[in-house]
Enzyme design. Structure first.
Site, mmCIF file in Angstrom:
data_model
loop_
_atom_site.group_PDB
_atom_site.id
_atom_site.type_symbol
_atom_site.label_atom_id
_atom_site.label_comp_id
_atom_site.label_asym_id
_atom_site.label_seq_id
_atom_site.Cartn_x
_atom_site.Cartn_y
_atom_site.Cartn_z
ATOM 1 N N HIS A 18 0.637 -1.119 -0.322
ATOM 2 C CA HIS A 18 -0.444 -0.281 -0.127
ATOM 3 C C HIS A 18 1.010 1.639 0.012
ATOM 4 C CE1 HIS A 18 -3.110 -3.384 2.511
ATOM 5 N NE2 HIS A 18 -3.553 -2.805 0.990
ATOM 6 N N GLY A 28 -2.854 -1.482 -6.863
ATOM 7 C CA GLY A 28 -1.824 -2.740 -7.322
ATOM 8 C C GLY A 28 -1.729 -3.468 -8.579
#
Ligand code: AMP
Length: 290
Positions: A37, A147
């Site tokens: 993250h 991601g």
């Protein structure tokens, strides 16, 4: 860093940023934050100001027998880490802000949502697309960062952004891994003892595919055999799927070509993990990105 709990205030902040001609960057998450993250946040900070991170454990993307209740929640640590990274706004609405009584809309990206993760987790991508569209509408970012760990998810969000003419540019960022190759995931917190070690089988099976490709193998079925061999050899690991698919269509390929993904999901004990590698043609050879 300001913590924003309501949709109305988040929209107000976003409108003001837009009116001021600022480039707002957005990183949606479900919290239990880790270096994966944080890499998205750093990327956003490079390109945007202000940067908004959301933490929202979206009930609509969990199946009835999945881990919604026990999904890790570490809000105080998350918030401290984001503050340290220089995030401007943390949007952390309670569920009833996002899904008030009477909410009845869903977003379905057809086709792409029913394969692979979508086949194993019916309704998952409908929940993802619905919440991501809603978050993008609230936050109104110029750039939104996702991601590649969740390759199918990024592809679906990009398709939705294209189909619905969303203003946000969807940016796909590299996978962050542990030193032993395990892709970082909030669900890694479930892995204890032997399971943690066995979990590296996913990465090792991707390495096996890379080795086969560099020794000339091009046949998708044979590459999957090589991947399965590694996964099957690990006790406590139960493969859900392993497939090689085209990077646009997410349809299985016969032989590897221009751009494709090796995608896999496996249970390690009772923890379900996913991983993937990106294969890209480079002249006569192929480049493999973990
Ligand atoms: P999540 O909190 O699991 O919903 O993930 C939020 C975002 O972080 C998604 O765009 C994920 O793809 C991304 N993400 C999760 N794990 C990683 C990782 N290991 N490397 C890079 N991005 C990741």
């Amino acid at each position: 860093m300001e913590i924003v709990r309501t949709v109305a205030w988040m929209k107000q902040v976003a409108r003001q940023a837009r009116a001021d001609g600022r480039i707002l960057g957005f990183v949606p998450t479900m919290g239990a934050l880790h270096a994966g993250h944080f890499s998205l946040v750093r990327r956003a900070k490079e390109q945007c100001s202000p940067v908004v991170v959301s933490i929202f454990v979206n009930p609509k993307q969990f199946g009835p027998s999945e881990d919604l209740q026990r999904y890790p929640r570490t809000f105080d640590a998350d918030s401290a880490a984001l503050e340290k990274l220089g995030v401007d706004y943390l949007f952390a609405p309670p569920p009833e802000e996002i899904y008030p009584a009477g909410f009845q809309t869903a977003v379905e990206v057809e086709g792409l949502s029913n394969r692979l993760e979508g086949r194993s987790r019916p309704g998952h991508f409908r929940g993802v697309a619905t919440v991501v569209l809603k978050l993008l509408e609230i936050v109104q970012p110029r750039f939104a960062y996702f991601g590649r760990k969740d390759a199918q998810q990024v592809r679906i969000v990009q398709q939705m952004a294209r189909d619905l003419e969303l203003d946000a540019e969807i940016v796909a960022c590299p996978i962050v891994r542990e030193p032993d190759g395990l892709a970082l995931s909030s669900r890694n917190a479930y892995l204890k003892g032997d399971d943690r070690r066995a979990a590296t089988a996913l990465f090792r099976s991707l390495q096996a595919v890379e080795r086969e490709i560099s020794s000339g193998e091009r046949d998708a079925a044979r590459l999957i055999v090589a991947a399965r061999k590694v996964l099957d050899a690990e006790r406590g690991v139960a493969l859900d799927y392993a497939e090689i698919v085209g990077a646009e269509s997410f349809e299985p390929v016969v032989g590897i070509r221009r751009k494709c993904y090796v995608l896999m999901a496996a249970f390690v004990g009772s923890t379900r993990l996913i991983d993937n590698g990106f294969i890209e043609q480079d002249g006569d050879s192929f480049r493999f990105t973990f």
